[in-house]
Motif scaffolding. Sequence first.
Motif, PDB file in Angstrom:
ATOM      1  N   ARG A  76       0.881  -1.035   0.122  1.00  0.00           N
ATOM      2  CA  ARG A  76       0.092   0.014  -0.069  1.00  0.00           C
ATOM      3  C   ARG A  76       0.676   1.319   0.066  1.00  0.00           C
ATOM      4  O   ARG A  76       0.480   2.223  -0.676  1.00  0.00           O
ATOM      5  CB  ARG A  76      -0.756  -0.181   1.198  1.00  0.00           C
ATOM      6  CG  ARG A  76      -2.069   1.129   1.170  1.00  0.00           C
ATOM      7  CD  ARG A  76      -3.027   0.736   0.307  1.00  0.00           C
ATOM      8  NE  ARG A  76      -3.800  -0.397   0.569  1.00  0.00           N
ATOM      9  CZ  ARG A  76      -4.889  -0.369   1.275  1.00  0.00           C
ATOM     10  NH1 ARG A  76      -5.199   0.828   1.936  1.00  0.00           N
ATOM     11  NH2 ARG A  76      -5.711  -1.366   1.677  1.00  0.00           N
ATOM     12  N   TYR A  79       2.208   2.030  -3.381  1.00  0.00           N
ATOM     13  CA  TYR A  79       1.280   2.086  -4.583  1.00  0.00           C
ATOM     14  C   TYR A  79       1.495   3.435  -5.343  1.00  0.00           C
ATOM     15  O   TYR A  79       1.579   4.280  -4.571  1.00  0.00           O
ATOM     16  CB  TYR A  79      -0.108   1.947  -3.949  1.00  0.00           C
ATOM     17  CG  TYR A  79      -1.133   1.657  -4.943  1.00  0.00           C
ATOM     18  CD1 TYR A  79      -1.253   0.296  -5.269  1.00  0.00           C
ATOM     19  CD2 TYR A  79      -2.232   2.483  -5.394  1.00  0.00           C
ATOM     20  CE1 TYR A  79      -2.411  -0.216  -6.177  1.00  0.00           C
ATOM     21  CE2 TYR A  79      -3.124   2.171  -6.400  1.00  0.00           C
ATOM     22  CZ  TYR A  79      -3.221   0.774  -6.598  1.00  0.00           C
ATOM     23  OH  TYR A  79      -4.087   0.493  -7.637  1.00  0.00           O
ATOM     24  N   TRP A  83      -5.105   5.337  -4.061  1.00  0.00           N
ATOM     25  CA  TRP A  83      -5.776   3.976  -3.859  1.00  0.00           C
ATOM     26  C   TRP A  83      -7.125   3.963  -3.343  1.00  0.00           C
ATOM     27  O   TRP A  83      -7.876   4.683  -2.730  1.00  0.00           O
ATOM     28  CB  TRP A  83      -5.026   3.244  -2.608  1.00  0.00           C
ATOM     29  CG  TRP A  83      -5.107   1.607  -2.459  1.00  0.00           C
ATOM     30  CD1 TRP A  83      -4.387   0.754  -2.960  1.00  0.00           C
ATOM     31  CD2 TRP A  83      -6.225   1.120  -1.855  1.00  0.00           C
ATOM     32  NE1 TRP A  83      -4.753  -0.406  -2.615  1.00  0.00           N
ATOM     33  CE2 TRP A  83      -6.059  -0.253  -2.054  1.00  0.00           C
ATOM     34  CE3 TRP A  83      -7.234   1.687  -1.359  1.00  0.00           C
ATOM     35  CZ2 TRP A  83      -6.980  -1.031  -1.201  1.00  0.00           C
ATOM     36  CZ3 TRP A  83      -8.328   0.811  -0.638  1.00  0.00           C
ATOM     37  CH2 TRP A  83      -7.900  -0.677  -0.646  1.00  0.00           C
ATOM     38  N   ASP A 206      -7.989   5.241  -9.930  1.00  0.00           N
ATOM     39  CA  ASP A 206      -6.876   4.256  -9.447  1.00  0.00           C
ATOM     40  C   ASP A 206      -6.486   3.479 -10.482  1.00  0.00           C
ATOM     41  O   ASP A 206      -7.217   2.780 -11.050  1.00  0.00           O
ATOM     42  CB  ASP A 206      -7.782   3.413  -8.316  1.00  0.00           C
ATOM     43  CG  ASP A 206      -6.832   2.540  -7.465  1.00  0.00           C
ATOM     44  OD1 ASP A 206      -5.722   2.039  -8.428  1.00  0.00           O
ATOM     45  OD2 ASP A 206      -7.231   1.915  -6.556  1.00  0.00           O
ATOM     46  N   GLY A 208      -3.019   2.644 -10.229  1.00  0.00           N
ATOM     47  CA  GLY A 208      -1.691   1.599  -9.747  1.00  0.00           C
ATOM     48  C   GLY A 208      -0.525   1.743 -10.634  1.00  0.00           C
ATOM     49  O   GLY A 208       0.401   0.971 -10.630  1.00  0.00           O
ATOM     50  N   ASN A 283      -7.134   0.098 -12.303  1.00  0.00           N
ATOM     51  CA  ASN A 283      -6.139  -1.070 -12.187  1.00  0.00           C
ATOM     52  C   ASN A 283      -6.812  -2.496 -12.620  1.00  0.00           C
ATOM     53  O   ASN A 283      -7.771  -2.907 -12.136  1.00  0.00           O
ATOM     54  CB  ASN A 283      -5.832  -0.977 -10.550  1.00  0.00           C
ATOM     55  CG  ASN A 283      -4.435  -2.114 -10.547  1.00  0.00           C
ATOM     56  OD1 ASN A 283      -4.412  -3.038 -11.183  1.00  0.00           O
ATOM     57  ND2 ASN A 283      -3.821  -1.818  -9.517  1.00  0.00           N
ATOM     58  N   LYS A 286      -7.749  -4.772  -9.742  1.00  0.00           N
ATOM     59  CA  LYS A 286      -9.083  -4.531  -9.043  1.00  0.00           C
ATOM     60  C   LYS A 286     -10.188  -4.688  -9.827  1.00  0.00           C
ATOM     61  O   LYS A 286     -11.048  -4.960  -9.261  1.00  0.00           O
ATOM     62  CB  LYS A 286      -8.948  -3.171  -8.542  1.00  0.00           C
ATOM     63  CG  LYS A 286      -7.693  -3.026  -7.609  1.00  0.00           C
ATOM     64  CD  LYS A 286      -7.855  -1.676  -7.000  1.00  0.00           C
ATOM     65  CE  LYS A 286      -6.928  -1.537  -5.912  1.00  0.00           C
ATOM     66  NZ  LYS A 286      -7.006   0.005  -5.290  1.00  0.00           N
TER      67      LYS A 286
END
Length: 298
Positions: A76, A79, A83, A206, A208, A283, A286
């Motif tokens: 995390r 990242y 996030w 998000d 990443g 991402n 995800k």
Amino acid sequence: MTADEHAERFTLLRPLLFTIVYEILGSATESDDVLQDSYLRWAGVDLATVRDTKSYLARLVTRQALNAVRAGARRREDYIGPWLPEPLLLDEHDASTDVVLAESVSMAMLVLLETLTPDERAVFVLREVFGFDHDDIAAAVGKSVAAVRQVAHRARAHVQARRKRFEPVDAAQITRLTEQFMAAAATGDTDGLLSLLAPDATWTADSGGKTTASRRPVVGAEKVAALLIDLFRADRSMPDMRMELVNCNNAPALAAYHGDHLEGVFLIEITDGEITNFYAIRNPDKLLAVAVPRQISR
């Protein structure tokens, strides 16, 4: 006791256990891993020693979820960009009849919970969402009952100070605003978009670092409207791009496909009749969870 009885008890409570872990982790895929590991531990438990299956399993999965949080802390920290929690594709709208459950899995609440420490988050979720008593929570997080009471008070005050005060948005209004948004964005109607956006509307993406996306939130109705116009213009230039309306985290969301490949999920947050936030999950790691509809419960 047979393996079938272990499986039966665990399966009956799985939607609730999944919801607890997801609200602690913000990740559906990691929640699946935690539940799998928890079940292996549960399968070795002598059921004659279990007085309350729900409390026992809630404690078990909470401990495993907190272990997962600690194990993933470095990832995390490293990242790239904002996030955001993984989007949760729901297979039904039952959560909408349970106001507490619906709000607890909303992207806005999950983002807010990210500002708590892991212990604060676990205590808040178990107490405020699921109503477990302080003794059970103390056993789950490895603290004294007195310490849990203090953590619960601190976490509740933190959330209340940051949670926007608003009346639940009814389904008809959500549908109307979403349809108006889709029409305005698809036709490049900037004025139409601006009429739907709150002045401080925010776009958070998000990726990443694995795909093209803004690495900082975009704030302000005009900037967000311009971004949306550009996004939909790019989609129109590719004939195999399509948008589908889905239910993620008990809110309207747009799933963007390039052919059969899911490119992103965009969640819309509505407050006081205006669109206040867009959460863009790009991402690819995800997006895997969006292929599997989930059941949630409390």
